[in-house]
Design a protein around this motif. Structure first.
Motif, PDB file in Angstrom:
ATOM      1  N   LYS A 249       0.931  -1.071   0.013  1.00 36.58           N
ATOM      2  CA  LYS A 249      -0.047  -0.171   0.008  1.00 36.58           C
ATOM      3  C   LYS A 249       0.601   1.228  -0.256  1.00 36.58           C
ATOM      4  O   LYS A 249       1.692   1.342   0.873  1.00 36.58           O
ATOM      5  N   TRP A 250       0.653   2.122  -1.008  1.00 38.13           N
ATOM      6  CA  TRP A 250       1.614   3.233  -1.283  1.00 38.13           C
ATOM      7  C   TRP A 250       0.643   4.412  -1.093  1.00 38.13           C
ATOM      8  O   TRP A 250      -0.170   4.668  -2.298  1.00 38.13           O
ATOM      9  N   GLY A 251       0.179   5.216  -0.290  1.00 39.26           N
ATOM     10  CA  GLY A 251      -0.725   6.146  -0.343  1.00 39.26           C
ATOM     11  C   GLY A 251      -2.020   5.721  -0.357  1.00 39.26           C
ATOM     12  O   GLY A 251      -2.342   4.726   0.555  1.00 39.26           O
ATOM     13  N   ASP A 252      -2.899   5.875  -1.217  1.00 43.18           N
ATOM     14  CA  ASP A 252      -4.151   5.311  -1.417  1.00 43.18           C
ATOM     15  C   ASP A 252      -3.907   4.366  -2.633  1.00 43.18           C
ATOM     16  O   ASP A 252      -5.211   3.649  -2.969  1.00 43.18           O
ATOM     17  N   LYS A 253      -2.868   3.939  -3.140  1.00 39.33           N
ATOM     18  CA  LYS A 253      -2.743   2.897  -4.204  1.00 39.33           C
ATOM     19  C   LYS A 253      -1.988   1.600  -3.916  1.00 39.33           C
ATOM     20  O   LYS A 253      -1.153   1.809  -2.643  1.00 39.33           O
ATOM     21  N   TRP A 254      -2.257   0.698  -4.367  1.00 39.91           N
ATOM     22  CA  TRP A 254      -1.388  -0.597  -4.318  1.00 39.91           C
ATOM     23  C   TRP A 254      -0.291  -0.384  -5.353  1.00 39.91           C
ATOM     24  O   TRP A 254      -0.748  -0.491  -6.590  1.00 39.91           O
ATOM     25  N   MET A 255       0.834  -0.722  -5.027  1.00 44.07           N
ATOM     26  CA  MET A 255       1.850  -0.702  -5.921  1.00 44.07           C
ATOM     27  C   MET A 255       2.574  -2.235  -5.925  1.00 44.07           C
ATOM     28  O   MET A 255       2.789  -2.895  -4.850  1.00 44.07           O
TER      29      MET A 255
END
Ligand code: DAH
Length: 316
Positions: A249-255
């Protein structure tokens, strides 16, 4: 005479006065020459005068030399605290910096750094990785072939094979290096770095997927400096079974962070390691991806463009 010496202001004048006094025809020289006809008392006076004058000349000379030295020191003084002209200093490339950090973290976890060639043979890049000729998975990677049948290595997984062939098992290694694929667009570059790890040990140690996840959590905590949230997806690679991809989870995104899985028994067999005795996991990350996440950079191509203005502004 004493006053005269006292009032001299330069070494040159002092020298002139000295010559006047003690030179060949100097006043004092004359007096000394004529002493033969004088009484003892008179001689004693002249001798005393001689001694005193010489001392006065020496003192005055010291004084003038000292003054000259001090004047020189005062004018030639260098202020070492003064700023120099600004110089262009080199900076460490973000890929180099991240590799250094990755290396420190894996070494602290007991992994040994190894390396392999960037021009690889078919065996190490594909066949030994359970991807024999005609295996459809070869199409997953657009490969640069050399005329002699070798390839520009498409994945650092080739180094796993070299490591196991060389050292057997148990083994705990990682590698950081460049790979090449015939892909070029905004998110792909022909040359790209990968980081690869492998941990194989006796079956009794029961190395399993949760160990891989734990290793990655520890790695991410150390590398990014905070606890990260993870998500696991099933995937496919010929050299691992089962295979997974781990997102972070990176900020509100999945990387997507990395690919990995349990080393396929065929891969162990290809390296003369008995899969009934040994098992373990392997994983691979994108090197630039890690650096981009950590340092907040956003263009993968910029890493290899060699634009110094970008490097300067990348926070390094
Ligand atoms: N070599 C794979 C690739 O380049 C990445 C990878 C997947 C490496 C799974 C591994 C692994 O070690 O277990 O796409």
């Amino acid at each position: 005479m004493k006053n005269k010496i006292e009032n001299v202001a330069s070494l040159e004048d002092l020298q002139a006065l000295y010559t006047e006094t003690f030179g060949k025809n100097g006043t004092m020289t004359q007096k000394l020459k004529n002493m033969a006809n004088l009484s003892n008392e008179e001689r004693a006076v002249i001798n005393a005068e001689n001694t005193e004058l010489r001392q006065l000349f020496r003192d005055k000379q010291n004084e003038l030399e000292m003054a000259a030295l001090n004047a020189k020191l005062a004018t030639e003084k260098i202020d070492v605290t003064l700023d120099t002209e600004p110089k262009n200093r080199g900076t460490i490339h973000p890929l180099t910096q991240s590799a250094k950090e990755v290396k420190e973290i894996f070494e602290s976890m007991g992994y040994t750094m190894m390396s392999g060639p960037e021009i690889e043979d078919d065996w190490h890049n594909f066949t030994a990785l359970n991807t024999p000729e005609y295996h459809p998975a070869r199409d997953m990677q657009d490969t640069f072939f050399l005329e002699n049948g070798n390839v520009m290595r498409t994945q650092t997984s080739a180094v796993q094979i070299r490591a196991m062939e060389k050292n057997g098992a148990p083994i705990k290694m990682f590698t950081i290096g460049q790979c090449y694929r015939k892909e070029l667009d905004a998110t792909h570059s022909v040359m790209f770095g990968q980081i690869e790890g492998l941990y194989v040990d006796k079956i009794e140690k029961n190395i399993n997927l949760s160990d891989l996840l734990g290793t990655m959590r520890t790695f991410a905590l150390r590398f990014f400096g905070k606890e990260m949230e993870f998500r696991i997806r099933p995937s496919y690679f010929p050299f691992t079974e089962p295979s997974i991809e781990i997102d972070m989870k990176w900020g509100d995104k999945w990387m997507e962070l990395l690919c990995g899985g349990m080393v396929h028994p065929n891969v162990l067999r290809n390296c003369n390691i008995n899969p009934d005795e040994y098992q373990g996991f392997a994983f691979g990350f994108g090197w630039a991806r890690l650096a981009m996440l950590k340092y907040g950079l956003n263009d993968i191509r910029a890493f290899t463009d060699g634009d110094i203005r970008w490097l300067k502004n990348s926070g390094f």
